[in-house]
Design a protein around this motif. Sequence first.
Motif, PDB file in Angstrom:
ATOM      1  N   THR A   1       0.814  -1.219   0.000  1.00  0.00           N
ATOM      2  CA  THR A   1       0.000   0.000   0.000  1.00  0.00           C
ATOM      3  C   THR A   1       0.847   1.269   0.000  1.00  0.00           C
ATOM      4  OG1 THR A   1      -0.156   0.151   2.425  1.00  0.00           O
ATOM      5  CG2 THR A   1      -1.768  -1.235   1.293  1.00  0.00           C
ATOM      6  N   GLY A   2       2.155   1.135  -0.190  1.00  0.00           N
ATOM      7  CA  GLY A   2       3.005   2.313  -0.260  1.00  0.00           C
ATOM      8  C   GLY A   2       3.472   2.841   1.071  1.00  0.00           C
ATOM      9  N   ILE A   3       3.445   2.015   2.114  1.00  0.00           N
ATOM     10  CA  ILE A   3       3.921   2.433   3.439  1.00  0.00           C
ATOM     11  C   ILE A   3       5.254   1.773   3.738  1.00  0.00           C
ATOM     12  CG2 ILE A   3       3.457   2.405   5.921  1.00  0.00           C
ATOM     13  CD1 ILE A   3       0.506   2.441   5.299  1.00  0.00           C
ATOM     14  N   VAL A   4       6.220   2.571   4.157  1.00  0.00           N
ATOM     15  CA  VAL A   4       7.524   2.063   4.587  1.00  0.00           C
ATOM     16  C   VAL A   4       7.504   1.888   6.095  1.00  0.00           C
ATOM     17  CG1 VAL A   4       9.977   2.626   4.845  1.00  0.00           C
ATOM     18  CG2 VAL A   4       8.826   3.025   2.659  1.00  0.00           C
ATOM     19  N   PHE A   5       7.898   0.712   6.544  1.00  0.00           N
ATOM     20  CA  PHE A   5       8.005   0.413   7.969  1.00  0.00           C
ATOM     21  C   PHE A   5       9.475   0.281   8.330  1.00  0.00           C
ATOM     22  CE2 PHE A   5       3.982  -1.207   6.492  1.00  0.00           C
ATOM     23  CZ  PHE A   5       3.083  -0.923   7.520  1.00  0.00           C
ATOM     24  N   THR A   6       9.859   0.761   9.506  1.00  0.00           N
ATOM     25  CA  THR A   6      11.210   0.541  10.003  1.00  0.00           C
ATOM     26  C   THR A   6      11.136  -0.280  11.284  1.00  0.00           C
ATOM     27  OG1 THR A   6      11.214   2.642  11.227  1.00  0.00           O
ATOM     28  CG2 THR A   6      12.108   2.663   8.993  1.00  0.00           C
ATOM     29  N   TYR A   7      12.068  -1.214  11.406  1.00  0.00           N
ATOM     30  CA  TYR A   7      12.096  -2.136  12.539  1.00  0.00           C
ATOM     31  C   TYR A   7      13.491  -2.200  13.132  1.00  0.00           C
ATOM     32  CZ  TYR A   7       7.643  -4.036  10.806  1.00  0.00           C
ATOM     33  OH  TYR A   7       6.337  -4.184  10.394  1.00  0.00           O
ATOM     34  N   ASP A   8      13.551  -2.547  14.396  1.00  0.00           N
ATOM     35  CA  ASP A   8      14.819  -2.829  15.045  1.00  0.00           C
ATOM     36  C   ASP A   8      15.286  -4.219  14.606  1.00  0.00           C
ATOM     37  OD1 ASP A   8      16.384  -4.143  17.471  1.00  0.00           O
ATOM     38  OD2 ASP A   8      16.615  -1.975  17.646  1.00  0.00           O
ATOM     39  N   ALA A   9      16.518  -4.318  14.127  1.00  0.00           N
ATOM     40  CA  ALA A   9      17.003  -5.580  13.591  1.00  0.00           C
ATOM     41  C   ALA A   9      17.240  -6.631  14.660  1.00  0.00           C
ATOM     42  CB  ALA A   9      18.295  -5.355  12.799  1.00  0.00           C
ATOM     43  N   GLU A  10      17.415  -6.205  15.902  1.00  0.00           N
ATOM     44  CA  GLU A  10      17.725  -7.151  16.967  1.00  0.00           C
ATOM     45  C   GLU A  10      16.463  -7.854  17.481  1.00  0.00           C
ATOM     46  OE1 GLU A  10      20.352  -9.286  19.272  1.00  0.00           O
ATOM     47  OE2 GLU A  10      20.810  -7.802  17.729  1.00  0.00           O
ATOM     48  N   ASP A  11      15.419  -7.073  17.772  1.00  0.00           N
ATOM     49  CA  ASP A  11      14.233  -7.686  18.384  1.00  0.00           C
ATOM     50  C   ASP A  11      12.970  -7.601  17.526  1.00  0.00           C
ATOM     51  OD1 ASP A  11      13.440  -5.031  18.578  1.00  0.00           O
ATOM     52  OD2 ASP A  11      13.746  -4.903  20.743  1.00  0.00           O
ATOM     53  N   GLY A  12      13.059  -6.928  16.379  1.00  0.00           N
ATOM     54  CA  GLY A  12      11.905  -6.850  15.495  1.00  0.00           C
ATOM     55  C   GLY A  12      10.844  -5.859  15.905  1.00  0.00           C
ATOM     56  N   SER A  13      11.122  -5.014  16.879  1.00  0.00           N
ATOM     57  CA  SER A  13      10.130  -4.021  17.293  1.00  0.00           C
ATOM     58  C   SER A  13      10.006  -2.921  16.239  1.00  0.00           C
ATOM     59  CB  SER A  13      10.526  -3.405  18.637  1.00  0.00           C
ATOM     60  OG  SER A  13      11.793  -2.776  18.556  1.00  0.00           O
ATOM     61  N   MET A  14       8.761  -2.455  16.021  1.00  0.00           N
ATOM     62  CA  MET A  14       8.539  -1.422  15.022  1.00  0.00           C
ATOM     63  C   MET A  14       9.003  -0.064  15.546  1.00  0.00           C
ATOM     64  SD  MET A  14       5.024  -0.110  13.164  1.00  0.00           S
ATOM     65  CE  MET A  14       4.633  -1.735  12.504  1.00  0.00           C
ATOM     66  N   LYS A  15       9.710   0.678  14.685  1.00  0.00           N
ATOM     67  CA  LYS A  15      10.183   1.999  15.056  1.00  0.00           C
ATOM     68  C   LYS A  15       9.326   3.091  14.428  1.00  0.00           C
ATOM     69  CE  LYS A  15      14.715   2.523  14.983  1.00  0.00           C
ATOM     70  NZ  LYS A  15      15.114   2.637  16.389  1.00  0.00           N
ATOM     71  N   ASP A  16       8.873   2.867  13.184  1.00  0.00           N
ATOM     72  CA  ASP A  16       8.119   3.912  12.509  1.00  0.00           C
ATOM     73  C   ASP A  16       7.370   3.319  11.319  1.00  0.00           C
ATOM     74  OD1 ASP A  16       7.157   6.446  12.066  1.00  0.00           O
ATOM     75  OD2 ASP A  16       9.116   7.382  11.831  1.00  0.00           O
ATOM     76  N   GLN A  17       6.344   4.026  10.867  1.00  0.00           N
ATOM     77  CA  GLN A  17       5.673   3.695   9.618  1.00  0.00           C
ATOM     78  C   GLN A  17       5.348   4.986   8.893  1.00  0.00           C
ATOM     79  OE1 GLN A  17       1.800   1.821  10.020  1.00  0.00           O
ATOM     80  NE2 GLN A  17       1.744   2.281  12.199  1.00  0.00           N
ATOM     81  N   ILE A  18       5.773   5.051   7.636  1.00  0.00           N
ATOM     82  CA  ILE A  18       5.704   6.294   6.884  1.00  0.00           C
ATOM     83  C   ILE A  18       5.082   6.046   5.518  1.00  0.00           C
ATOM     84  CG2 ILE A  18       7.022   8.266   6.056  1.00  0.00           C
ATOM     85  CD1 ILE A  18       9.051   5.985   8.011  1.00  0.00           C
ATOM     86  N   PRO A  19       3.986   6.727   5.172  1.00  0.00           N
ATOM     87  CA  PRO A  19       3.443   6.610   3.810  1.00  0.00           C
ATOM     88  C   PRO A  19       4.308   7.403   2.839  1.00  0.00           C
ATOM     89  CG  PRO A  19       2.131   8.133   5.124  1.00  0.00           C
ATOM     90  CD  PRO A  19       3.153   7.570   6.045  1.00  0.00           C
TER      91      PRO A  19
END
Length: 354
Positions: free
Chosen positions: A150-168
């Motif tokens: 849907t055109g949204i970029v998600f950023t995650y922490d590489a160590e634990d997989g927690s979401m940091k941000d979501q940006i359209p």
Amino acid sequence: MAAVLALGLATAVFLTTRGGPAPADDAGPPRRALFLGTLTGHKGPVSALAFSPDGRVLASGGADGTVRLWDTATGKQKALVEHDQPVLQLAYSNDGRTLVGISGESEFVGGPLWLADPATGRVRRTLPGTYVTNVAFHPRNGSFAVADETGIVFTYDAEDGSMKDQIPVAGPTTSVDGLRYSPDGAWLGVSAGALVRLWDPRTVTSAPRTELTAPEFTKIGKRFTTFSASPVVLFSPDSKTVITEGAMDGCRLWTTSGDVRTSACSGAGVAGAALAPDGRSLVTFGTGRRTVEVWNANAGRKTFTYRGHLGDVTAVAVSPGGDLVASGGADRIVRLWQAPGLGQGAAPQPTEGG
């Protein structure tokens, strides 16, 4: 060099680069042992390749749903993990502590993202959702970016997989086709629809800093780039040059300001590409072709061709040290090739024209 190419059609053997250890008067360290030849085991086309940061392991993903880890010194398979769906993307974290992958029905209909142990390939966490693009690791902060359909970029922490941000970053009907952070972390390149935008990762919720617009379309008052739905977004080692797939030519080099354009890989349709550590050599494959091409990105001149796949090439990767090129094909084979001259060097510099 002909002997190296012959390995693509014969049983693989163990070799060392340049005939073994460096001579005593060579100031550099001896080159490590490399396996050059075929890696077999996949039951379907090879769809993803990724070298570990130290270059000692190659991860391959297939349409058969398997991830296989290969020792690049011996060619032996170190681990095998099976997934329920085809493996679409693979990437190692910068510190080598995580292997990230995406599984799904196809590159257009993605699936869940998972984090795995890089030594065994075993999944330690699965993140639900439908992800479709390359996994892009930030060079410094331990996070990675990925986008959904849907055109949204998600950023995650590489160590634990927690979401940091979501940006359209694109409209709801426009998927993101390619992502890449620049090596200095100052840019996030996003390919969506028929446009590549360069964002400041710190302020990605605001307008992009640069839009790459092809000169041939600018002249007729249209806002298009050189390609449509391209997964190719690459940055030079010095973060000053962007490389994309072209529509009028094979590849195109841009400054990060977007105002200088140079054609490369002229006349070659590019389906995927990897930039060698020297910053000058571009390794590409095209749709419907069984070869892998190496190009001088500055001159746009082909310098080498790897031949040997019995089906279309579907994935390519260059080792971090520049001493190996890996290619995967529809023939279900992974091939490791000696990479002459792809060492450390200067970045590609775009020039006027093209």
